[in-house]
Structure formats: C-alpha cells, structure tokens
Design an enzyme around this catalytic site. Structure first.
Site, mmCIF file in Angstrom:
data_model
loop_
_atom_site.group_PDB
_atom_site.id
_atom_site.type_symbol
_atom_site.label_atom_id
_atom_site.label_comp_id
_atom_site.label_asym_id
_atom_site.label_seq_id
_atom_site.Cartn_x
_atom_site.Cartn_y
_atom_site.Cartn_z
ATOM 1 N N GLU A 171 0.823 -1.218 0.000
ATOM 2 C CA GLU A 171 0.000 0.000 0.000
ATOM 3 C C GLU A 171 0.848 1.255 0.000
ATOM 4 O O GLU A 171 2.024 1.225 0.376
ATOM 5 C CB GLU A 171 -0.930 0.018 1.210
ATOM 6 C CG GLU A 171 -0.296 -0.340 2.529
ATOM 7 C CD GLU A 171 0.835 0.534 2.965
ATOM 8 O OE1 GLU A 171 0.651 1.771 2.951
ATOM 9 O OE2 GLU A 171 1.901 -0.011 3.346
ATOM 10 N N GLU A 312 4.510 -0.493 0.934
ATOM 11 C CA GLU A 312 4.742 -0.630 -0.521
ATOM 12 C C GLU A 312 4.762 -2.080 -0.977
ATOM 13 O O GLU A 312 5.072 -2.342 -2.131
ATOM 14 C CB GLU A 312 6.084 -0.024 -0.963
ATOM 15 C CG GLU A 312 6.295 1.426 -0.698
ATOM 16 C CD GLU A 312 7.649 1.916 -1.225
ATOM 17 O OE1 GLU A 312 8.363 1.140 -1.900
ATOM 18 O OE2 GLU A 312 7.986 3.081 -0.963
#
Lengths: 350, 350
Positions: A171, A312
């Site tokens: 994310e 991420e």
C-alpha cells in the site's frame, strides 16, 4: 458488493504434501517454516504448488483526510509522487520486485491528487481521498461496497494481464497508518496505545495526537458491524486491498501480506469471509507497533522479521522467494527411496 | 598454512552507502536489517555492492569417527550418499540454489566413503574421516594446516570456475554436529548441555551420550591454543570451510554462513584472523541449540529465523536474495531529490 465465494482449503492436498515432505532426503521437520509453507500452499492450490513463474505485486493507493490532524510526517502530495516512483520503477518495491521477479501494479483506489495514465496503473478510484475520520465518517456508506468491488476489479485487471500464480499486497497512502490502527483497534478490541506507532516517523507530540484520534474514532464504532466500522475509519486503499484479497482467494491464488496496513485490510476480509485468511501468507513482522496484534487476530505467523516499516509491499516481495523455495522443495527433492539414501536408524522429530 | 591476509573493511564505503540510503525515497531507517546489510556489503566490497550475478554455494563434506559412539541418527554411509544427491541436484540445497540462482559445489575435505568424479565436486580430501574424538585427537597435528589449506584451495577452484561475487557455506557430514558442539564449547566456554542439540534427530539417550562426549572432549582441550583444540575436536569439513571463509575474505568476497556447523567453522576462522568475520553474514538462526551462542561469540545477528536445522547451506541459500535486495536498494532506488518527492516535515527515526 459483487458476490465472492471462497473455496475450502484442500486438506487432502495438504496431507499428501506433508506425507511427501516427510519422505524427502532430510531429517523429518528439518526445514521448519518452509515445510509448513509448502503444506499451506498445497492446501491453497489443491495440489503441488506451482513454481510461481507469474508473480504480481499490487500496491493499493489512497489518501486520507485525517492528515489534517497532523498525524503524518509527510504531506498528502507524497502519495501521488510515490505512485509516480513505483510506475517509474525507482522505489524500494521496484528494487525488491526485481529480486522476486514479480510485476508491480499500482491500484488507485482513492488518491486525492492527479495520477498519470500508465499501463501498470489500475484506475479503480472510488473518491479523491477519505474525509477526516477524526471528525466524521471516513466515507459514505455506499463507498464501502464500491471500494471492495474496486479491489475485486483490480484483481481482474491483473488476472487479465499476467494470470498471477501468487499475489503480494502492499500500500501507499499518507495517513493510512492512522486509519489502519483505528481498524485494528475496532476489530481486535486492542487499546490505541498498543496499536498506534510512528508510521513513517512522527514525533512524540504527533504520536500522542495520533493515539487520541485513533482511540476516539475506534470508540465511535463500538457496537457497529463491519460495514459501519470501515465506513467510519476508511480507507479506500485498505478496502480495495481487502477486495483484491477476497478475489484472489476465490481463485485459489495465494496472497502474500505485507505489513501493518495490509494486515488491517486482511482483518476487513476476515470479517467478510473468514475462510479467505486461509489463502494468506504473512510475509513479515513489521516494526510498527500493532502489527503483531493484527497477525494474532488473523491467526498468521510471519515468515520474516527484518525490522521493516516501509510498506509498498516491500516485505511481501522479500517473502516471494520463500514461497518458491517451499514449492521447489516439495516438487524437486527426491525421497530417501528414490535417492537411494539410507534412512535414520531411529528417526524422530526434535 | 598458506599465508592469508585479510584486508580492512572499507569504513568510508560503508559511510557513503549509509548517507545514500538515508536520502532514498523512504523514511529513514524504514528498511531495517536490509539497510544494515547494504552498509555491511559496501564495507566488504569497498564500494556499492554488485548485483551478485555470480553466486557460489560451497558444501564442505567430511566424516567423523565419533559416530562410533552412537551420537547420530544416521549411519556414516549417508555422507557420500548425500554428496551424490547434491551432485545429482535433487537435494534440498539444489532446490534452494535454483531459487537463489547459485551454483552448488561440493568440497570433499574428508569423506570416508568413495565419491564419484564430478565437475562440481572439488577433490580436496585430507583424510578418510576423523578419528573418534571421544577417545583420541580427531586428527594428527599436521592435518590442521592441511585441512585449512584444502579450504583455501577449494575457494581457488571455485574462483577459477565462476569468479563468485558472493559465497554461501554449508556442510554435510554425519556426526559433525558433535564435533561442532565440542568446538563451540571450547571456543566460547559454554557448557555442553547449552550447546549440544539433537543434530539430525537423535533420541533422549543418544542426546545424553552426545552431551557427555562433547563435555569430556572439550574439557580435554582446556588451556590449549586453537591448533590444539581443532586437532582434538575436528573435523575436516569444518576446517576446510574455515579455509574457504578466510580465502573469500582475503578477496573481499562476502561469505554467507549457514547454521550450527558452519558457525563452528567461523569460530575457527575467528581464531586465525578475527577481522575475517567482518566479511561474514549470518543467514539464519538454526533450531540447533548452541547456534545462538556461537553467533553471539562471532558478533553476528542472523537475518532469518525459519526453524531450520538441515545444514547443506539450505539457510544460507535462502539469505542470498536478501543480499541482492540490499544491493538493489542502494543501487537502484532514487533519492528524494532525484525522484522529486517531498521530504518529511520532521523526519525522525522511530
């Protein structure tokens, strides 16, 4: 929300994998967590796991109105900037994806700023960021299903392009560790001070503010069902990722979870379809405070503990080679009988 | 023993790497152990680490006379059988080496049985197995230097074939967890009951026997220098691996250590040239009891904790992708300035 049906894990495939693993040329149990992983992957796939030639990483992106409360060290403009870095392939996740031989997709579930068109940007935006969860519901009720469906759609986009045999979730969203912390408090009953961490790195004062925001927002949802909770606390990328998880599980594709924020997405998926968590692999234990609490609630034990707190999908990417290792172990090793190796005089499991 | 000179770690290269890492597009410190690893690798290489296109795994093999005491669950004939499995590429290490894109070499430092000729078998045998360390010195004094030189020669063999940019060490030798435990006791001063584990899986009675053998043998070496200790306790593959480690360090090639037995080899290298340990990366924490004690003595913190206890370099192979990740992070990520990403308003390290 689109109808999703999660198939049962294949217990007999897991048992067959375990029986084979115990006959391979190594002391019983000596490959520890890799053996457990192979068993789990066999249950997911309903047979021997594949070699994961096709690997996708999906980074869900969204913005959070709660940044107005000063809960993040970075401004919201960093969300689209980092999406640009992912698409430009010079962020941490791109470096790690090369190691893992995985393709990185970014799914826009609710970024506030402008994003460029890009072949690996999945445009599934529900809104331009959530409202400020400290003051009001993060999103209108209708956006809950819309965001879950956006995730189901994003998985369909990825399927159409690379037919992934495994998917890692990550994310990007400035402010999302506040939203995730509130969700974890609401779903697990944990206290804000045990769950709220420094995210990307706020100072002591901002940390206290963040704890207060999380405690108050989570308290507001008491007694509410999961739809109420996620409407109040957000965020779009968290719900989108829950949708990706559910869609992948429905197709028997294993889902490798990254850290703290993705664990909040998994808690949402667990509310909707508890059996979906059987398709999940916890990549790592984040340094972020409440991650261990969320993992316990999910019943997942992480593979790695590398003191990461980036997000991420960086930790999830690092776990992909372990999934390949588990698969190659059960597929490629010979048994004692096949290899003509003498067995233990008294084999026991230590 | 052949002359070996270990260059100093490059502190300024490590500092330059750290400065660059702190400017990359991520919160400072957010990639935890991967950042530390990149710094260490920069110090080893004297600059940015390479992408490790050429990776070698060296499995040192040898036999142990102490098996006569009933300290192992498997008979000695398993040593050459497993070497055959490694060369035939159907053992655990071969499966994991495919994941790590590494080439597997076996170095025969002292196997008792017959081994076939094979292009990836490095023939550096010093003797057909050690003597029984429970009753007498494991090897004649002259074999200490010979075994270390065999390791130095084995590294030269590997260098000539693949010019490795990184080397992972593993071992195979029925009975070698007894020899390794005795060495760890002798070098660290730890008690046998804190160091001796079940190895490949002995029962309670054999475990007690093994503890007694280790305690008595280690006690016999009290006051002796490292040459006395290794002559008494063996084994050929442990000394050979110490030689490989020293040779790799002398060429600024990082050495990824597998588990318990390889940690005993590193303790030997530490005695000979303490600075060689700066070139080592501890891949994982083995389930074998005394491994943590040995790692502490080496000053190394393992990357993985996957409940492994196989050996063969299986854990070391799984750590190779992490080294690539560390290298790609520092080489391929852009800085905030290069990427045009806004920095934190108040960046702090959590």
């Amino acid at each position: 929300m689109l109808p999703i049906s999660i198939p049962s894990l294949d217990a007999s495939a897991a048992l067959a994998a375990r029986e084979r693993i115990d006959q391979l040329t190594k002391p019983v149990g000596s490959l520890g967590r890799i053996e457990e992983l192979a068993e789990r992957l066999a249950a997911v796939h309903g047979g021997l796991p594949p070699l994961y030639e096709r690997r996708a990483i999906v980074v869900g992106a969204g913005d959070h109105g709660v940044t107005a409360e000063g809960v993040s060290a970075y401004p919201s403009e960093v969300t689209p900037q980092m999406v640009g870095a992912f698409l430009g392939e010079f962020a941490a996740i791109n470096a790690f994806a090369r190691v893992a031989r995985a393709e990185v997709f970014v799914a826009n579930f609710g970024v506030a700023g402008e994003l460029p068109r890009h072949p690996r940007l999945l445009e599934r935006s529900v809104a331009r960021g959530t409202r400020n969860l400290a003051r009001e519901a993060a999103m209108p009720d209708a956006h809950v299903d819309a965001a879950l469906d956006a995730g189901i759609g994003a998985f369909a986009d990825v399927e159409a392009r690379v037919s992934p045999e495994i998917v890692a979730l990550g994310e990007m969203g400035i402010g999302n560790s506040t939203s995730a912390a509130a969700l974890i408090c609401a779903f697990t009953g944990a206290d804000a001070e045990d769950v709220v961490g420094r995210g990307t790195g706020v100072d002591d004062e901002a940390l206290r503010r963040k704890q207060q925001v999380v405690a108050q927002a989570a308290a507001r949802t008491a007694g509410g069902d999961w739809r109420r909770i996620v409407a109040e606390l957000g965020g779009y990328e968290i719900l989108g990722l829950a949708g990706v998880l559910l869609a992948a599980a429905s197709k028997r594709v294993p889902v490798v979870l990254d850290g703290f924020i993705v664990s909040a997405a998994a808690l949402v998926a667990q509310q909707i379809a508890p059996e979906s968590i059987g398709y999940c692999i916890a990549a790592h234990r984040s340094r972020e405070l409440g991650h261990a609490i969320a993992l316990r609630h999910l019943g997942l034990v992480p593979l790695l503990d590398l003191d990461l707190r980036l997000g991420e999908a960086s930790g999830a990417a690092l776990a992909l080679p372990l999934c390949e290792a588990a698969s190659r172990m059960v597929r490629e090793m010979k048994t004692f009988a096949q290899a003509g190796v003498s067995t233990a005089s008294a084999p026991i499991e230590a």
